[in-house]
Write a protein that holds these residues in place. Structure first.
Motif, PDB file in Angstrom:
ATOM      1  N   PRO A   1       0.812  -1.234   0.000  1.00 59.25           N
ATOM      2  CA  PRO A   1       0.000   0.000   0.000  1.00 59.25           C
ATOM      3  C   PRO A   1       0.837   1.272   0.000  1.00 59.25           C
ATOM      4  O   PRO A   1       0.492   2.246  -0.679  1.00 59.25           O
ATOM      5  CB  PRO A   1      -0.830  -0.129   1.287  1.00 59.25           C
ATOM      6  CG  PRO A   1      -0.884  -1.587   1.577  1.00 59.25           C
ATOM      7  CD  PRO A   1       0.443  -2.109   1.127  1.00 59.25           C
ATOM      8  N   VAL A   2       1.959   1.272   0.737  1.00 59.95           N
ATOM      9  CA  VAL A   2       2.815   2.462   0.771  1.00 59.95           C
ATOM     10  C   VAL A   2       3.462   2.684  -0.589  1.00 59.95           C
ATOM     11  O   VAL A   2       3.502   3.809  -1.102  1.00 59.95           O
ATOM     12  CB  VAL A   2       3.881   2.323   1.871  1.00 59.95           C
ATOM     13  CG1 VAL A   2       4.930   3.425   1.758  1.00 59.95           C
ATOM     14  CG2 VAL A   2       3.232   2.376   3.247  1.00 59.95           C
TER      15      VAL A   2
ATOM     16  N   LEU B   1       6.509  10.124   3.371  1.00 60.83           N
ATOM     17  CA  LEU B   1       5.679   9.017   3.855  1.00 60.83           C
ATOM     18  C   LEU B   1       6.423   8.281   4.954  1.00 60.83           C
ATOM     19  O   LEU B   1       7.497   7.717   4.705  1.00 60.83           O
ATOM     20  CB  LEU B   1       5.374   8.043   2.706  1.00 60.83           C
ATOM     21  CG  LEU B   1       4.134   8.286   1.864  1.00 60.83           C
ATOM     22  CD1 LEU B   1       4.127   7.368   0.671  1.00 60.83           C
ATOM     23  CD2 LEU B   1       2.886   8.081   2.692  1.00 60.83           C
ATOM     24  N   PRO B   2       5.891   8.262   6.177  1.00 64.31           N
ATOM     25  CA  PRO B   2       6.517   7.434   7.214  1.00 64.31           C
ATOM     26  C   PRO B   2       6.268   5.962   6.917  1.00 64.31           C
ATOM     27  O   PRO B   2       5.113   5.561   6.648  1.00 64.31           O
ATOM     28  CB  PRO B   2       5.811   7.878   8.502  1.00 64.31           C
ATOM     29  CG  PRO B   2       4.520   8.479   8.048  1.00 64.31           C
ATOM     30  CD  PRO B   2       4.741   9.034   6.682  1.00 64.31           C
ATOM     31  N   CYS B   3       7.314   5.172   6.920  1.00 66.29           N
ATOM     32  CA  CYS B   3       7.168   3.743   6.606  1.00 66.29           C
ATOM     33  C   CYS B   3       8.411   2.999   7.091  1.00 66.29           C
ATOM     34  O   CYS B   3       9.394   3.618   7.516  1.00 66.29           O
ATOM     35  CB  CYS B   3       6.962   3.530   5.104  1.00 66.29           C
ATOM     36  SG  CYS B   3       8.322   4.187   4.098  1.00 66.29           S
ATOM     37  N   THR B   4       8.344   1.707   7.030  1.00 67.58           N
ATOM     38  CA  THR B   4       9.489   0.856   7.395  1.00 67.58           C
ATOM     39  C   THR B   4       9.821  -0.047   6.223  1.00 67.58           C
ATOM     40  O   THR B   4       8.952  -0.416   5.434  1.00 67.58           O
ATOM     41  CB  THR B   4       9.168  -0.001   8.634  1.00 67.58           C
ATOM     42  OG1 THR B   4       7.982  -0.776   8.370  1.00 67.58           O
ATOM     43  CG2 THR B   4       8.928   0.867   9.858  1.00 67.58           C
ATOM     44  N   LEU B   5      11.093  -0.376   6.114  1.00 65.93           N
ATOM     45  CA  LEU B   5      11.541  -1.283   5.056  1.00 65.93           C
ATOM     46  C   LEU B   5      11.280  -2.717   5.462  1.00 65.93           C
ATOM     47  O   LEU B   5      11.437  -3.099   6.628  1.00 65.93           O
ATOM     48  CB  LEU B   5      13.030  -1.075   4.779  1.00 65.93           C
ATOM     49  CG  LEU B   5      13.448   0.319   4.283  1.00 65.93           C
ATOM     50  CD1 LEU B   5      14.942   0.377   4.053  1.00 65.93           C
ATOM     51  CD2 LEU B   5      12.686   0.688   3.012  1.00 65.93           C
ATOM     52  N   LEU B   6      10.857  -3.522   4.477  1.00 65.31           N
ATOM     53  CA  LEU B   6      10.576  -4.923   4.743  1.00 65.31           C
ATOM     54  C   LEU B   6      11.860  -5.750   4.653  1.00 65.31           C
ATOM     55  O   LEU B   6      12.809  -5.360   3.961  1.00 65.31           O
ATOM     56  CB  LEU B   6       9.564  -5.444   3.718  1.00 65.31           C
ATOM     57  CG  LEU B   6       8.192  -4.734   3.706  1.00 65.31           C
ATOM     58  CD1 LEU B   6       7.312  -5.325   2.621  1.00 65.31           C
ATOM     59  CD2 LEU B   6       7.511  -4.864   5.059  1.00 65.31           C
ATOM     60  N   PRO B   7      11.889  -6.892   5.342  1.00 71.03           N
ATOM     61  CA  PRO B   7      13.061  -7.763   5.216  1.00 71.03           C
ATOM     62  C   PRO B   7      13.249  -8.214   3.774  1.00 71.03           C
ATOM     63  O   PRO B   7      12.294  -8.279   2.993  1.00 71.03           O
ATOM     64  CB  PRO B   7      12.731  -8.956   6.130  1.00 71.03           C
ATOM     65  CG  PRO B   7      11.638  -8.474   7.024  1.00 71.03           C
ATOM     66  CD  PRO B   7      10.892  -7.433   6.263  1.00 71.03           C
ATOM     67  N   ALA B   8      14.482  -8.489   3.412  1.00 72.97           N
ATOM     68  CA  ALA B   8      14.782  -8.937   2.057  1.00 72.97           C
ATOM     69  C   ALA B   8      14.050 -10.244   1.781  1.00 72.97           C
ATOM     70  O   ALA B   8      13.905 -11.106   2.646  1.00 72.97           O
ATOM     71  CB  ALA B   8      16.283  -9.109   1.864  1.00 72.97           C
ATOM     72  N   GLY B   9      13.577 -10.396   0.537  1.00 80.84           N
ATOM     73  CA  GLY B   9      12.849 -11.597   0.176  1.00 80.84           C
ATOM     74  C   GLY B   9      11.800 -11.283  -0.840  1.00 80.84           C
ATOM     75  O   GLY B   9      11.612 -10.131  -1.244  1.00 80.84           O
ATOM     76  N   PRO B  10      11.029 -12.285  -1.265  1.00 82.52           N
ATOM     77  CA  PRO B  10       9.998 -12.042  -2.265  1.00 82.52           C
ATOM     78  C   PRO B  10       8.860 -11.208  -1.673  1.00 82.52           C
ATOM     79  O   PRO B  10       8.506 -11.367  -0.514  1.00 82.52           O
ATOM     80  CB  PRO B  10       9.516 -13.454  -2.642  1.00 82.52           C
ATOM     81  CG  PRO B  10       9.875 -14.307  -1.466  1.00 82.52           C
ATOM     82  CD  PRO B  10      11.114 -13.695  -0.882  1.00 82.52           C
ATOM     83  N   HIS B  11       8.308 -10.308  -2.484  1.00 82.43           N
ATOM     84  CA  HIS B  11       7.210  -9.449  -2.038  1.00 82.43           C
ATOM     85  C   HIS B  11       6.092  -9.493  -3.058  1.00 82.43           C
ATOM     86  O   HIS B  11       6.321  -9.625  -4.249  1.00 82.43           O
ATOM     87  CB  HIS B  11       7.702  -8.000  -1.867  1.00 82.43           C
ATOM     88  CG  HIS B  11       8.822  -7.885  -0.905  1.00 82.43           C
ATOM     89  ND1 HIS B  11       8.671  -7.945   0.448  1.00 82.43           N
ATOM     90  CD2 HIS B  11      10.159  -7.750  -1.129  1.00 82.43           C
ATOM     91  CE1 HIS B  11       9.842  -7.814   1.046  1.00 82.43           C
ATOM     92  NE2 HIS B  11      10.755  -7.712   0.103  1.00 82.43           N
ATOM     93  N   ARG B  12       4.898  -9.328  -2.560  1.00 86.65           N
ATOM     94  CA  ARG B  12       3.723  -9.287  -3.422  1.00 86.65           C
ATOM     95  C   ARG B  12       2.953  -8.019  -3.159  1.00 86.65           C
ATOM     96  O   ARG B  12       2.909  -7.571  -2.061  1.00 86.65           O
ATOM     97  CB  ARG B  12       2.819 -10.498  -3.168  1.00 86.65           C
ATOM     98  CG  ARG B  12       3.465 -11.814  -3.638  1.00 86.65           C
ATOM     99  CD  ARG B  12       2.456 -12.950  -3.510  1.00 86.65           C
ATOM    100  NE  ARG B  12       3.030 -14.177  -4.005  1.00 86.65           N
ATOM    101  CZ  ARG B  12       2.364 -15.334  -4.026  1.00 86.65           C
ATOM    102  NH1 ARG B  12       1.115 -15.397  -3.610  1.00 86.65           N
ATOM    103  NH2 ARG B  12       2.921 -16.414  -4.499  1.00 86.65           N
TER     104      ARG B  12
END
Length: 422
Positions: free
Chosen positions: A325-326, A411-422
Protein backbone atom coordinates in the motif's frame (compact mmCIF):
# COMPACT_ATOMS: atom_id res chain seq x y z
CA UNK A 1 30.15 29.88 13.53
CA UNK A 2 30.51 33.02 11.41
CA UNK A 3 30.22 36.54 12.76
CA UNK A 4 27.39 37.17 10.33
CA UNK A 5 25.37 34.24 11.71
CA UNK A 6 25.88 35.54 15.24
CA UNK A 7 24.81 39.05 14.27
CA UNK A 8 21.71 37.73 12.49
CA UNK A 9 20.76 35.60 15.50
CA UNK A 10 21.29 38.50 17.92
CA UNK A 11 19.20 40.79 15.71
CA UNK A 12 16.44 38.17 15.51
CA UNK A 13 16.46 37.87 19.29
CA UNK A 14 16.18 41.63 19.70
CA UNK A 15 13.31 41.68 17.20
CA UNK A 16 11.50 38.96 19.15
CA UNK A 17 12.02 40.91 22.37
CA UNK A 18 10.53 44.05 20.85
CA UNK A 19 7.66 42.02 19.42
CA UNK A 20 7.02 40.58 22.88
CA UNK A 21 6.81 44.02 24.47
CA UNK A 22 4.93 45.60 21.60
CA UNK A 23 2.35 42.86 21.00
CA UNK A 24 2.30 40.17 23.69
CA UNK A 25 2.23 42.59 26.61
CA UNK A 26 -0.47 44.73 24.98
CA UNK A 27 -2.56 41.67 24.14
CA UNK A 28 -2.26 40.40 27.71
CA UNK A 29 -3.44 43.68 29.20
CA UNK A 30 -6.35 43.94 26.79
CA UNK A 31 -7.31 40.30 27.35
CA UNK A 32 -7.40 40.75 31.13
CA UNK A 33 -9.61 43.82 30.76
CA UNK A 34 -11.87 42.01 28.28
CA UNK A 35 -12.30 39.00 30.57
CA UNK A 36 -13.12 41.34 33.46
CA UNK A 37 -15.80 42.96 31.26
CA UNK A 38 -17.55 39.62 30.75
CA UNK A 39 -19.59 40.45 33.84
CA UNK A 40 -21.26 43.37 32.04
CA UNK A 41 -21.55 41.63 28.66
CA UNK A 42 -19.03 43.72 26.74
CA UNK A 43 -16.37 41.03 27.15
CA UNK A 44 -18.49 38.52 25.22
CA UNK A 45 -17.93 40.65 22.12
CA UNK A 46 -14.31 41.69 22.68
CA UNK A 47 -12.89 38.43 24.03
CA UNK A 48 -13.27 36.37 20.81
CA UNK A 49 -11.64 39.18 18.85
CA UNK A 50 -8.70 39.29 21.26
CA UNK A 51 -8.37 35.50 21.22
CA UNK A 52 -8.13 35.62 17.42
CA UNK A 53 -5.50 38.35 17.67
CA UNK A 54 -3.55 36.29 20.21
CA UNK A 55 -3.68 33.23 17.97
CA UNK A 56 -2.48 35.30 15.03
CA UNK A 57 0.44 36.48 17.16
CA UNK A 58 1.10 32.89 18.24
CA UNK A 59 1.02 31.73 14.62
CA UNK A 60 3.58 34.38 13.69
CA UNK A 61 5.84 33.24 16.52
CA UNK A 62 5.56 29.61 15.40
CA UNK A 63 6.70 30.62 11.92
CA UNK A 64 9.57 32.69 13.31
CA UNK A 65 10.68 29.78 15.50
CA UNK A 66 10.75 27.53 12.43
CA UNK A 67 12.58 29.95 10.14
CA UNK A 68 14.95 31.35 12.77
CA UNK A 69 15.86 28.26 14.79
CA UNK A 70 14.43 25.27 12.94
CA UNK A 71 12.07 24.51 15.83
CA UNK A 72 8.77 23.12 14.56
CA UNK A 73 5.75 24.10 16.68
CA UNK A 74 2.45 22.51 15.70
CA UNK A 75 -0.77 24.47 16.11
CA UNK A 76 -2.98 23.06 18.90
CA UNK A 77 -6.35 24.36 17.68
CA UNK A 78 -9.47 22.30 17.24
CA UNK A 79 -11.84 22.95 14.38
CA UNK A 80 -14.48 25.43 15.50
CA UNK A 81 -18.12 24.35 15.34
CA UNK A 82 -20.88 26.44 13.77
CA UNK A 83 -22.14 29.02 16.27
CA UNK A 84 -24.90 30.69 14.32
CA UNK A 85 -25.64 34.38 14.25
CA UNK A 86 -27.04 36.93 16.62
CA UNK A 87 -26.26 37.50 20.30
CA UNK A 88 -26.72 33.78 21.07
CA UNK A 89 -24.04 32.88 18.53
CA UNK A 90 -21.66 35.46 20.00
CA UNK A 91 -22.16 34.02 23.47
CA UNK A 92 -21.65 30.44 22.27
CA UNK A 93 -18.43 31.42 20.49
CA UNK A 94 -17.12 33.19 23.59
CA UNK A 95 -18.04 30.24 25.80
CA UNK A 96 -16.35 27.77 23.43
CA UNK A 97 -13.14 29.80 23.40
CA UNK A 98 -13.05 30.29 27.17
CA UNK A 99 -13.57 26.57 27.83
CA UNK A 100 -10.69 25.69 25.51
CA UNK A 101 -7.57 25.17 27.60
CA UNK A 102 -5.42 26.38 24.68
CA UNK A 103 -6.85 29.87 25.25
CA UNK A 104 -5.57 29.88 28.82
CA UNK A 105 -2.19 28.44 27.90
CA UNK A 106 -1.75 31.24 25.38
CA UNK A 107 -2.82 33.78 28.00
CA UNK A 108 -0.08 32.39 30.25
CA UNK A 109 2.35 32.68 27.32
CA UNK A 110 1.39 36.36 27.02
CA UNK A 111 2.82 36.76 30.54
CA UNK A 112 5.97 34.72 29.96
CA UNK A 113 6.82 36.23 26.56
CA UNK A 114 7.31 39.87 27.74
CA UNK A 115 9.29 38.69 30.79
CA UNK A 116 11.46 35.60 30.31
CA UNK A 117 11.06 35.80 26.54
CA UNK A 118 12.11 39.44 26.50
CA UNK A 119 15.20 38.75 28.61
CA UNK A 120 16.26 35.81 26.41
CA UNK A 121 15.67 37.77 23.24
CA UNK A 122 17.63 40.82 24.36
CA UNK A 123 20.47 38.96 26.09
CA UNK A 124 22.88 38.57 23.16
CA UNK A 125 21.99 41.89 21.55
CA UNK A 126 22.65 43.57 24.91
CA UNK A 127 26.03 41.82 25.22
CA UNK A 128 27.02 42.95 21.73
CA UNK A 129 25.78 46.49 22.37
CA UNK A 130 27.53 46.66 25.75
CA UNK A 131 30.73 45.40 24.13
CA UNK A 132 30.49 48.13 21.49
CA UNK A 133 30.06 50.69 24.28
CA UNK A 134 33.52 49.72 25.51
CA UNK A 135 34.98 50.94 22.21
CA UNK A 136 32.99 54.16 22.49
CA UNK A 137 34.54 54.75 25.91
CA UNK A 138 38.02 54.10 24.55
CA UNK A 139 37.38 56.60 21.75
CA UNK A 140 37.28 59.44 24.35
CA UNK A 141 33.81 59.38 25.88
CA UNK A 142 35.43 58.41 29.21
CA UNK A 143 36.80 61.95 29.72
CA UNK A 144 33.53 63.78 30.53
CA UNK A 145 32.56 60.80 32.72
CA UNK A 146 35.83 60.72 34.66
CA UNK A 147 34.54 62.74 37.62
CA UNK A 148 31.39 60.63 38.19
CA UNK A 149 33.26 57.42 38.94
CA UNK A 150 31.98 55.45 35.96
CA UNK A 151 32.46 51.67 35.93
CA UNK A 152 32.44 49.48 32.83
CA UNK A 153 31.48 46.09 34.26
CA UNK A 154 34.21 45.64 36.91
CA UNK A 155 36.66 48.16 35.33
CA UNK A 156 36.70 51.71 36.81
CA UNK A 157 37.07 53.99 33.78
CA UNK A 158 39.07 57.06 34.85
CA UNK A 159 41.94 57.22 32.34
CA UNK A 160 42.77 56.34 28.76
CA UNK A 161 44.46 53.16 29.96
CA UNK A 162 41.37 51.94 31.80
CA UNK A 163 39.23 52.99 28.81
CA UNK A 164 41.39 50.74 26.61
CA UNK A 165 40.88 47.98 29.17
CA UNK A 166 37.15 48.55 28.83
CA UNK A 167 37.49 48.17 25.05
CA UNK A 168 39.39 44.91 25.51
CA UNK A 169 36.67 43.67 27.86
CA UNK A 170 34.12 44.80 25.26
CA UNK A 171 35.71 42.43 22.75
CA UNK A 172 34.97 39.62 25.17
CA UNK A 173 31.35 40.70 25.59
CA UNK A 174 30.90 40.86 21.82
CA UNK A 175 32.52 37.47 21.31
CA UNK A 176 30.33 35.85 23.97
CA UNK A 177 27.20 37.52 22.58
CA UNK A 178 27.86 36.46 18.98
CA UNK A 179 28.98 32.97 19.96
CA UNK A 180 25.96 32.22 22.09
CA UNK A 181 23.34 34.03 19.99
CA UNK A 182 22.16 31.01 17.92
CA UNK A 183 21.88 28.81 21.02
CA UNK A 184 20.02 31.51 22.96
CA UNK A 185 17.70 32.08 19.99
CA UNK A 186 16.94 28.36 19.92
CA UNK A 187 16.30 28.41 23.68
CA UNK A 188 13.84 31.24 23.07
CA UNK A 189 12.08 29.12 20.43
CA UNK A 190 11.93 26.14 22.81
CA UNK A 191 10.45 28.38 25.50
CA UNK A 192 7.79 29.45 23.00
CA UNK A 193 7.16 25.82 22.09
CA UNK A 194 6.53 24.96 25.75
CA UNK A 195 3.42 27.15 25.74
CA UNK A 196 2.29 27.19 22.10
CA UNK A 197 2.67 23.54 21.11
CA UNK A 198 -0.17 21.07 21.81
CA UNK A 199 0.02 19.35 25.17
CA UNK A 200 -0.19 15.55 25.28
CA UNK A 201 -3.96 15.45 25.61
CA UNK A 202 -4.58 17.95 22.82
CA UNK A 203 -2.03 16.22 20.59
CA UNK A 204 -3.99 12.99 21.04
CA UNK A 205 -7.26 14.76 20.22
CA UNK A 206 -5.77 16.27 17.07
CA UNK A 207 -4.30 12.91 16.12
CA UNK A 208 -7.68 11.23 16.43
CA UNK A 209 -9.33 14.01 14.41
CA UNK A 210 -6.65 13.72 11.72
CA UNK A 211 -7.03 9.95 11.50
CA UNK A 212 -10.80 10.28 11.29
CA UNK A 213 -10.50 12.81 8.48
CA UNK A 214 -7.82 10.84 6.61
CA UNK A 215 -9.88 7.65 6.92
CA UNK A 216 -12.88 9.43 5.43
CA UNK A 217 -10.67 10.78 2.63
CA UNK A 218 -9.29 7.29 1.99
CA UNK A 219 -12.82 5.86 1.80
CA UNK A 220 -13.85 8.63 -0.62
CA UNK A 221 -10.74 8.06 -2.73
CA UNK A 222 -11.41 4.31 -2.84
CA UNK A 223 -15.03 4.89 -3.85
CA UNK A 224 -13.93 7.31 -6.56
CA UNK A 225 -11.39 4.81 -7.85
CA UNK A 226 -13.99 2.04 -7.93
CA UNK A 227 -16.37 4.27 -9.87
CA UNK A 228 -13.58 5.07 -12.34
CA UNK A 229 -12.82 1.38 -12.84
CA UNK A 230 -16.51 0.60 -13.26
CA UNK A 231 -16.89 3.41 -15.79
CA UNK A 232 -13.80 2.32 -17.74
CA UNK A 233 -15.03 -1.27 -17.83
CA UNK A 234 -18.54 -0.25 -18.86
CA UNK A 235 -17.50 2.22 -21.55
CA UNK A 236 -14.48 0.30 -22.81
CA UNK A 237 -13.86 -3.41 -22.51
CA UNK A 238 -17.46 -4.35 -21.68
CA UNK A 239 -18.84 -2.48 -24.71
CA UNK A 240 -16.28 -4.17 -26.95
CA UNK A 241 -17.11 -7.60 -25.56
CA UNK A 242 -20.82 -7.04 -26.13
CA UNK A 243 -20.11 -5.93 -29.69
CA UNK A 244 -17.93 -9.02 -30.19
CA UNK A 245 -20.77 -11.25 -28.99
CA UNK A 246 -23.16 -9.65 -31.47
CA UNK A 247 -20.58 -9.98 -34.24
CA UNK A 248 -20.08 -13.68 -33.47
CA UNK A 249 -23.84 -14.19 -33.73
CA UNK A 250 -23.83 -12.50 -37.11
CA UNK A 251 -20.83 -14.57 -38.21
CA UNK A 252 -22.65 -17.75 -37.21
CA UNK A 253 -25.53 -16.79 -39.53
CA UNK A 254 -23.25 -15.65 -42.38
CA UNK A 255 -21.25 -18.88 -42.35
CA UNK A 256 -24.22 -20.53 -44.06
CA UNK A 257 -25.26 -17.67 -46.37
CA UNK A 258 -22.15 -15.56 -47.14
CA UNK A 259 -18.85 -17.21 -46.04
CA UNK A 260 -16.69 -14.43 -47.52
CA UNK A 261 -18.52 -11.77 -45.51
CA UNK A 262 -18.25 -13.97 -42.42
CA UNK A 263 -14.46 -14.23 -42.83
CA UNK A 264 -14.22 -10.44 -43.17
CA UNK A 265 -16.33 -9.88 -40.07
CA UNK A 266 -14.32 -12.50 -38.18
CA UNK A 267 -11.12 -10.53 -38.88
CA UNK A 268 -12.74 -7.39 -37.50
CA UNK A 269 -13.88 -9.30 -34.42
CA UNK A 270 -10.35 -10.62 -33.85
CA UNK A 271 -9.06 -7.02 -34.03
CA UNK A 272 -11.73 -5.90 -31.55
CA UNK A 273 -10.71 -8.71 -29.16
CA UNK A 274 -7.10 -7.53 -29.29
CA UNK A 275 -8.19 -3.94 -28.55
CA UNK A 276 -10.37 -5.12 -25.65
CA UNK A 277 -7.45 -7.08 -24.23
CA UNK A 278 -5.21 -4.02 -24.55
CA UNK A 279 -7.79 -1.89 -22.70
CA UNK A 280 -8.01 -4.48 -19.91
CA UNK A 281 -4.24 -4.51 -19.58
CA UNK A 282 -4.14 -0.70 -19.31
CA UNK A 283 -6.90 -0.82 -16.73
CA UNK A 284 -5.05 -3.43 -14.65
CA UNK A 285 -1.84 -1.43 -14.97
CA UNK A 286 -3.70 1.60 -13.58
CA UNK A 287 -4.93 -0.41 -10.59
CA UNK A 288 -1.51 -1.83 -9.67
CA UNK A 289 1.31 -1.59 -12.23
CA UNK A 290 3.12 -4.90 -12.78
CA UNK A 291 6.53 -3.18 -12.67
CA UNK A 292 5.68 -1.94 -9.15
CA UNK A 293 4.81 -5.43 -7.92
CA UNK A 294 7.72 -7.14 -9.65
CA UNK A 295 10.58 -4.61 -9.48
CA UNK A 296 9.67 -2.29 -6.62
CA UNK A 297 9.16 1.45 -6.24
CA UNK A 298 12.59 2.55 -7.48
CA UNK A 299 12.29 0.88 -10.87
CA UNK A 300 8.61 1.84 -11.12
CA UNK A 301 9.50 5.53 -10.67
CA UNK A 302 12.24 5.19 -13.31
CA UNK A 303 9.64 3.69 -15.66
CA UNK A 304 7.34 6.66 -15.00
CA UNK A 305 10.17 9.05 -15.83
CA UNK A 306 10.73 7.32 -19.18
CA UNK A 307 7.05 7.60 -20.03
CA UNK A 308 6.66 11.41 -19.89
CA UNK A 309 7.72 13.49 -22.94
CA UNK A 310 10.23 15.61 -21.03
CA UNK A 311 13.93 15.39 -20.26
CA UNK A 312 13.99 13.70 -16.87
CA UNK A 313 16.79 13.01 -14.39
CA UNK A 314 16.20 10.46 -11.64
CA UNK A 315 18.36 10.24 -8.52
CA UNK A 316 17.38 7.25 -6.39
CA UNK A 317 19.30 6.07 -3.37
CA UNK A 318 19.35 2.28 -2.95
CA UNK A 319 16.61 1.15 -0.62
CA UNK A 320 14.65 -1.99 0.19
CA UNK A 321 11.01 -2.76 -0.44
CA UNK A 322 8.13 -1.24 1.51
CA UNK A 323 4.62 -2.51 2.10
CA UNK A 324 2.52 -2.71 -1.07
CA UNK A 325 0.00 0.00 0.00
CA UNK A 326 2.81 2.46 0.77
CA UNK A 327 4.58 1.74 -2.52
CA UNK A 328 1.31 2.15 -4.40
CA UNK A 329 0.54 5.47 -2.68
CA UNK A 330 4.02 6.81 -3.46
CA UNK A 331 3.91 5.54 -7.05
CA UNK A 332 0.55 7.11 -7.90
CA UNK A 333 1.55 10.34 -6.13
CA UNK A 334 4.67 10.61 -8.32
CA UNK A 335 2.61 9.65 -11.38
CA UNK A 336 0.11 12.44 -10.65
CA UNK A 337 2.90 14.98 -10.08
CA UNK A 338 4.58 14.07 -13.38
CA UNK A 339 1.23 14.26 -15.16
CA UNK A 340 0.70 17.74 -13.73
CA UNK A 341 4.14 18.80 -14.93
CA UNK A 342 3.49 17.48 -18.45
CA UNK A 343 0.03 19.09 -18.67
CA UNK A 344 0.33 22.40 -16.84
CA UNK A 345 3.94 23.40 -16.08
CA UNK A 346 5.21 24.18 -19.61
CA UNK A 347 8.50 22.70 -18.43
CA UNK A 348 11.48 21.38 -20.36
CA UNK A 349 13.23 19.36 -17.65
CA UNK A 350 12.18 17.40 -14.59
CA UNK A 351 14.31 16.17 -11.71
CA UNK A 352 13.20 13.34 -9.39
CA UNK A 353 15.03 12.71 -6.13
CA UNK A 354 14.02 9.75 -3.95
CA UNK A 355 15.58 8.64 -0.70
CA UNK A 356 14.77 6.84 2.56
CA UNK A 357 16.04 8.23 5.86
CA UNK A 358 15.11 7.59 9.48
CA UNK A 359 11.84 5.83 8.75
CA UNK A 360 10.73 8.41 6.17
CA UNK A 361 10.39 8.01 2.41
CA UNK A 362 11.00 11.39 0.75
CA UNK A 363 10.41 12.00 -2.97
CA UNK A 364 10.94 15.41 -4.57
CA UNK A 365 9.83 16.29 -8.10
CA UNK A 366 11.26 19.56 -9.44
CA UNK A 367 10.60 21.16 -12.82
CA UNK A 368 11.75 24.31 -14.60
CA UNK A 369 8.24 25.34 -15.64
CA UNK A 370 6.18 28.47 -15.12
CA UNK A 371 5.31 27.80 -11.45
CA UNK A 372 2.15 28.90 -9.71
CA UNK A 373 1.00 25.39 -8.73
CA UNK A 374 -1.54 25.47 -5.91
CA UNK A 375 -3.17 22.41 -4.27
CA UNK A 376 -6.34 24.47 -3.77
CA UNK A 377 -6.77 25.07 -7.52
CA UNK A 378 -7.82 21.54 -8.42
CA UNK A 379 -4.64 20.51 -10.26
CA UNK A 380 -4.60 17.01 -8.74
CA UNK A 381 -2.37 17.99 -5.82
CA UNK A 382 -5.32 17.89 -3.42
CA UNK A 383 -5.93 14.29 -4.49
CA UNK A 384 -2.30 13.47 -3.71
CA UNK A 385 -2.71 14.99 -0.25
CA UNK A 386 -5.79 12.84 0.39
CA UNK A 387 -4.04 9.70 -0.80
CA UNK A 388 -0.98 10.37 1.37
CA UNK A 389 -3.11 11.36 4.37
CA UNK A 390 -4.26 7.76 4.80
CA UNK A 391 -0.63 6.89 5.64
CA UNK A 392 0.15 10.05 7.66
CA UNK A 393 2.07 11.33 4.66
CA UNK A 394 2.37 14.98 3.67
CA UNK A 395 2.81 16.97 0.48
CA UNK A 396 4.78 20.23 0.41
CA UNK A 397 4.68 22.42 -2.70
CA UNK A 398 6.94 25.39 -3.39
CA UNK A 399 5.89 26.99 -6.67
CA UNK A 400 6.48 30.75 -6.97
CA UNK A 401 5.17 32.47 -10.10
CA UNK A 402 7.74 32.03 -12.83
CA UNK A 403 9.02 28.80 -11.31
CA UNK A 404 10.69 26.57 -10.59
CA UNK A 405 8.23 24.23 -8.91
CA UNK A 406 9.29 21.73 -6.27
CA UNK A 407 6.81 19.21 -4.83
CA UNK A 408 7.94 16.92 -2.01
CA UNK A 409 6.06 13.99 -0.53
CA UNK A 410 7.02 12.40 2.78
CA UNK A 411 5.68 9.02 3.86
CA UNK A 412 6.52 7.43 7.21
CA UNK A 413 7.17 3.74 6.61
CA UNK A 414 9.49 0.86 7.40
CA UNK A 415 11.54 -1.28 5.06
CA UNK A 416 10.58 -4.92 4.74
CA UNK A 417 13.06 -7.76 5.22
CA UNK A 418 14.78 -8.94 2.06
CA UNK A 419 12.85 -11.60 0.18
CA UNK A 420 10.00 -12.04 -2.27
CA UNK A 421 7.21 -9.45 -2.04
CA UNK A 422 3.72 -9.29 -3.42
Amino acid sequence: MSVRAGLVAAARGAGLALLAMGCSLVLFCLSVVSIALLAVGIGAVTTPWLVRATRAQAGLRRRLARTGSGVEIDAPYRRAPRFGGGPAGVLRRCQWLLTDRVTWRELLWLIVDPTAGFLLGMLCAALVGYGAWGFVLAAGVWRPMRDVGYWYAFVPVDSQLTALAAAALGVGFIAVGLRSAPAVLRAHALLTKTFLAPDQERALELRVAHLTESRADAVDASATELRRIERDLHDGAQARLVAMGMSLGTIEHLMRTDPDKAVQLLAQTRKSSAEALDELRRLVRGIHPPVLAERGLCDAVRALALRIPLTTEVAVEPMGRMSAPVEAAAYFAVSEMLTNVAKHAEAQRVWIDMRYEDGLLRITVTDDGKGGADPAQGTGLAGIERRLGAFDGVLAVNSPPGGPTSATIELPCTLLPAGPHR
